[in-house]
Design a protein around this motif. Structure first.
Motif, PDB file in Angstrom:
ATOM      1  N   TYR A  30      -3.149  -3.645  -1.317  1.00 34.99           N
ATOM      2  CA  TYR A  30      -4.146  -4.700  -1.142  1.00 34.99           C
ATOM      3  C   TYR A  30      -3.684  -5.944  -1.898  1.00 34.99           C
ATOM      4  O   TYR A  30      -3.544  -5.922  -3.113  1.00 34.99           O
ATOM      5  N   PHE A  31      -3.392  -7.031  -1.155  1.00 36.54           N
ATOM      6  CA  PHE A  31      -3.037  -8.312  -1.748  1.00 36.54           C
ATOM      7  C   PHE A  31      -4.275  -9.205  -1.735  1.00 36.54           C
ATOM      8  O   PHE A  31      -4.938  -9.330  -0.704  1.00 36.54           O
ATOM      9  N   PHE A  32      -4.534  -9.843  -2.865  1.00 38.80           N
ATOM     10  CA  PHE A  32      -5.694 -10.715  -3.010  1.00 38.80           C
ATOM     11  C   PHE A  32      -5.290 -11.928  -3.840  1.00 38.80           C
ATOM     12  O   PHE A  32      -4.173 -12.004  -4.353  1.00 38.80           O
ATOM     13  N   THR A  33      -6.201 -12.879  -3.976  1.00 41.84           N
ATOM     14  CA  THR A  33      -6.052 -13.971  -4.939  1.00 41.84           C
ATOM     15  C   THR A  33      -7.385 -14.150  -5.650  1.00 41.84           C
ATOM     16  O   THR A  33      -8.421 -13.684  -5.173  1.00 41.84           O
ATOM     17  N   ASP A  34      -7.341 -14.834  -6.776  1.00 43.87           N
ATOM     18  CA  ASP A  34      -8.556 -15.062  -7.550  1.00 43.87           C
ATOM     19  C   ASP A  34      -9.538 -15.989  -6.845  1.00 43.87           C
ATOM     20  O   ASP A  34     -10.739 -15.900  -7.064  1.00 43.87           O
ATOM     21  N   LEU A  93       6.014  -8.254   2.174  1.00 45.14           N
ATOM     22  CA  LEU A  93       5.236  -7.167   2.783  1.00 45.14           C
ATOM     23  C   LEU A  93       4.035  -7.644   3.585  1.00 45.14           C
ATOM     24  O   LEU A  93       3.614  -6.970   4.524  1.00 45.14           O
ATOM     25  N   GLY A  94       3.477  -8.804   3.230  1.00 44.11           N
ATOM     26  CA  GLY A  94       2.212  -9.207   3.832  1.00 44.11           C
ATOM     27  C   GLY A  94       2.254 -10.384   4.770  1.00 44.11           C
ATOM     28  O   GLY A  94       1.207 -10.884   5.176  1.00 44.11           O
ATOM     29  N   SER A  95       3.434 -10.845   5.151  1.00 49.10           N
ATOM     30  CA  SER A  95       3.517 -11.978   6.082  1.00 49.10           C
ATOM     31  C   SER A  95       3.474 -11.510   7.519  1.00 49.10           C
ATOM     32  O   SER A  95       3.788 -10.369   7.834  1.00 49.10           O
ATOM     33  N   ARG A  96       3.088 -12.410   8.390  1.00 48.20           N
ATOM     34  CA  ARG A  96       3.100 -12.133   9.830  1.00 48.20           C
ATOM     35  C   ARG A  96       3.913 -13.212  10.527  1.00 48.20           C
ATOM     36  O   ARG A  96       4.101 -14.307   9.992  1.00 48.20           O
ATOM     37  N   LYS A  97       4.370 -12.877  11.695  1.00 47.72           N
ATOM     38  CA  LYS A  97       5.234 -13.785  12.440  1.00 47.72           C
ATOM     39  C   LYS A  97       4.497 -15.071  12.791  1.00 47.72           C
ATOM     40  O   LYS A  97       3.370 -15.045  13.269  1.00 47.72           O
ATOM     41  N   ASN A  98       5.173 -16.194  12.560  1.00 52.74           N
ATOM     42  CA  ASN A  98       4.703 -17.517  12.971  1.00 52.74           C
ATOM     43  C   ASN A  98       3.340 -17.903  12.415  1.00 52.74           C
ATOM     44  O   ASN A  98       2.655 -18.732  13.007  1.00 52.74           O
ATOM     45  N   VAL A 135      -4.844  -9.253   2.463  1.00 50.79           N
ATOM     46  CA  VAL A 135      -3.887  -8.498   3.264  1.00 50.79           C
ATOM     47  C   VAL A 135      -3.974  -7.044   2.829  1.00 50.79           C
ATOM     48  O   VAL A 135      -3.950  -6.744   1.639  1.00 50.79           O
ATOM     49  N   ILE A 136      -4.097  -6.166   3.807  1.00 49.38           N
ATOM     50  CA  ILE A 136      -4.139  -4.727   3.544  1.00 49.38           C
ATOM     51  C   ILE A 136      -3.033  -4.067   4.344  1.00 49.38           C
ATOM     52  O   ILE A 136      -2.890  -4.322   5.536  1.00 49.38           O
ATOM     53  N   LEU A 137      -2.272  -3.219   3.663  1.00 47.33           N
ATOM     54  CA  LEU A 137      -1.222  -2.456   4.317  1.00 47.33           C
ATOM     55  C   LEU A 137      -1.483  -0.973   4.106  1.00 47.33           C
ATOM     56  O   LEU A 137      -1.835  -0.562   2.997  1.00 47.33           O
ATOM     57  N   VAL A 138      -1.299  -0.196   5.148  1.00 42.29           N
ATOM     58  CA  VAL A 138      -1.337   1.258   5.043  1.00 42.29           C
ATOM     59  C   VAL A 138       0.051   1.741   5.427  1.00 42.29           C
ATOM     60  O   VAL A 138       0.548   1.426   6.516  1.00 42.29           O
ATOM     61  N   LEU A 139       0.678   2.484   4.513  1.00 41.15           N
ATOM     62  CA  LEU A 139       2.032   2.986   4.736  1.00 41.15           C
ATOM     63  C   LEU A 139       2.017   4.504   4.752  1.00 41.15           C
ATOM     64  O   LEU A 139       1.224   5.132   4.050  1.00 41.15           O
ATOM     65  N   ASP A 140       2.913   5.081   5.541  1.00 37.94           N
ATOM     66  CA  ASP A 140       2.981   6.545   5.618  1.00 37.94           C
ATOM     67  C   ASP A 140       3.740   7.107   4.409  1.00 37.94           C
ATOM     68  O   ASP A 140       4.141   6.364   3.516  1.00 37.94           O
ATOM     69  N   GLU A 141       3.958   8.398   4.410  1.00 37.19           N
ATOM     70  CA  GLU A 141       4.616   9.077   3.293  1.00 37.19           C
ATOM     71  C   GLU A 141       6.051   8.609   3.082  1.00 37.19           C
ATOM     72  O   GLU A 141       6.613   8.760   2.012  1.00 37.19           O
ATOM     73  N   ASN A 142       6.668   8.042   4.113  1.00 35.84           N
ATOM     74  CA  ASN A 142       8.038   7.525   4.032  1.00 35.84           C
ATOM     75  C   ASN A 142       8.078   6.030   3.739  1.00 35.84           C
ATOM     76  O   ASN A 142       9.114   5.392   3.884  1.00 35.84           O
ATOM     77  N   PHE A 143       6.936   5.450   3.369  1.00 36.21           N
ATOM     78  CA  PHE A 143       6.780   4.040   3.047  1.00 36.21           C
ATOM     79  C   PHE A 143       7.051   3.134   4.250  1.00 36.21           C
ATOM     80  O   PHE A 143       7.533   2.014   4.124  1.00 36.21           O
ATOM     81  N   LYS A 144       6.730   3.632   5.423  1.00 39.84           N
ATOM     82  CA  LYS A 144       6.806   2.835   6.650  1.00 39.84           C
ATOM     83  C   LYS A 144       5.414   2.322   6.974  1.00 39.84           C
ATOM     84  O   LYS A 144       4.423   3.059   6.890  1.00 39.84           O
ATOM     85  N   VAL A 145       5.321   1.060   7.359  1.00 42.08           N
ATOM     86  CA  VAL A 145       4.027   0.443   7.631  1.00 42.08           C
ATOM     87  C   VAL A 145       3.387   1.066   8.864  1.00 42.08           C
ATOM     88  O   VAL A 145       3.984   1.107   9.938  1.00 42.08           O
ATOM     89  N   ASP A 173     -15.695  -0.571   7.970  1.00 39.86           N
ATOM     90  CA  ASP A 173     -14.388  -0.779   8.608  1.00 39.86           C
ATOM     91  C   ASP A 173     -13.242  -0.244   7.748  1.00 39.86           C
ATOM     92  O   ASP A 173     -12.292   0.329   8.272  1.00 39.86           O
ATOM     93  N   LEU A 174     -13.357  -0.438   6.441  1.00 38.53           N
ATOM     94  CA  LEU A 174     -12.324   0.065   5.539  1.00 38.53           C
ATOM     95  C   LEU A 174     -12.280   1.590   5.561  1.00 38.53           C
ATOM     96  O   LEU A 174     -11.207   2.197   5.619  1.00 38.53           O
ATOM     97  N   LEU A 175     -13.446   2.213   5.568  1.00 34.09           N
ATOM     98  CA  LEU A 175     -13.506   3.670   5.632  1.00 34.09           C
ATOM     99  C   LEU A 175     -12.887   4.189   6.940  1.00 34.09           C
ATOM    100  O   LEU A 175     -12.134   5.157   6.939  1.00 34.09           O
ATOM    101  N   ALA A 176     -13.170   3.507   8.041  1.00 33.21           N
ATOM    102  CA  ALA A 176     -12.587   3.889   9.330  1.00 33.21           C
ATOM    103  C   ALA A 176     -11.061   3.767   9.280  1.00 33.21           C
ATOM    104  O   ALA A 176     -10.336   4.630   9.794  1.00 33.21           O
ATOM    105  N   LEU A 177     -10.554   2.726   8.644  1.00 27.93           N
ATOM    106  CA  LEU A 177      -9.107   2.536   8.505  1.00 27.93           C
ATOM    107  C   LEU A 177      -8.493   3.676   7.695  1.00 27.93           C
ATOM    108  O   LEU A 177      -7.431   4.195   8.039  1.00 27.93           O
ATOM    109  N   LEU A 178      -9.164   4.069   6.640  1.00 32.64           N
ATOM    110  CA  LEU A 178      -8.642   5.107   5.743  1.00 32.64           C
ATOM    111  C   LEU A 178      -8.723   6.509   6.307  1.00 32.64           C
ATOM    112  O   LEU A 178      -7.964   7.391   5.915  1.00 32.64           O
TER     113      LEU A 178
END
Length: 154
Positions: free
Chosen positions: A46-50, A113-118, A125-135, A147-152
């Motif tokens: 989870y990337f955030f700012t103040d 890790l948290g940028s998107r194309k263009n 920004v939230i990232l979920v990665l598998d056991e092999n650290f693949k997004v 929504d967060l619970l559904a994602l998890l």
């Protein structure tokens, strides 16, 4: 009377323990690397700012939800990083820094890790990665606790 008081105290004790949810154990990237080397597991980043109001709202709501806290505590390594941190981060044998100057200066690990194309980097920004650290999933917006619970639990 004494017996009733003892039962009441036991009931209160068990009830309060049952209501306690696990807390989210937020890791640093350095701690994450150690954990992943010991035991591969899904990772939640989870990337955030103040200054991000949606990030604050997620902290106040979504991350306080008991079911969300339990899912993160039981099934994920959870990392929370201020995307504007000035601290260097050693991860995977590399040192990542915030090389930017100015009012809004994002850390290069957040950008990597948290940028998107263009599109410009924006939080949350939230990232979920598998056991092999693949997004597996990248989310670039506010999530309610539902929504967060559904994602998890997907």
């Amino acid at each position: 009377m004494k017996k009733g008081l003892i039962y009441f105290c036991l009931f209160i004790s068990f009830a309060s323990q049952a209501q306690e949810a696990k807390e989210i154990s937020w890791l640093t990237f350095e701690e994450l690397e150690v954990k992943l080397n010991e035991k591969p597991q899904k990772t939640f980043i989870y990337f955030f700012t103040d200054w991000c109001m949606y990030c604050k709202k997620m902290d106040w709501n979504a991350f306080k939800n008991e079911a969300v806290k339990n899912q993160l505590a039981e099934k994920y390594y959870a990392v929370k990083l201020n995307a504007e941190t000035k601290e260097p981060i050693l991860f995977d044998g590399q040192i990542f820094k915030n090389k930017n100057e100015g009012r809004i200066a994002y850390h290069e690990l957040a950008l990597l890790l948290g940028s998107r194309k263009n599109k410009a980097f924006s939080v949350p920004v939230i990232l979920v990665l598998d056991e092999n650290f693949k997004v597996e999933k990248r989310i670039f917006h506010y999530l309610t606790s539902k929504d967060l619970l559904a994602l998890l639990t997907d």
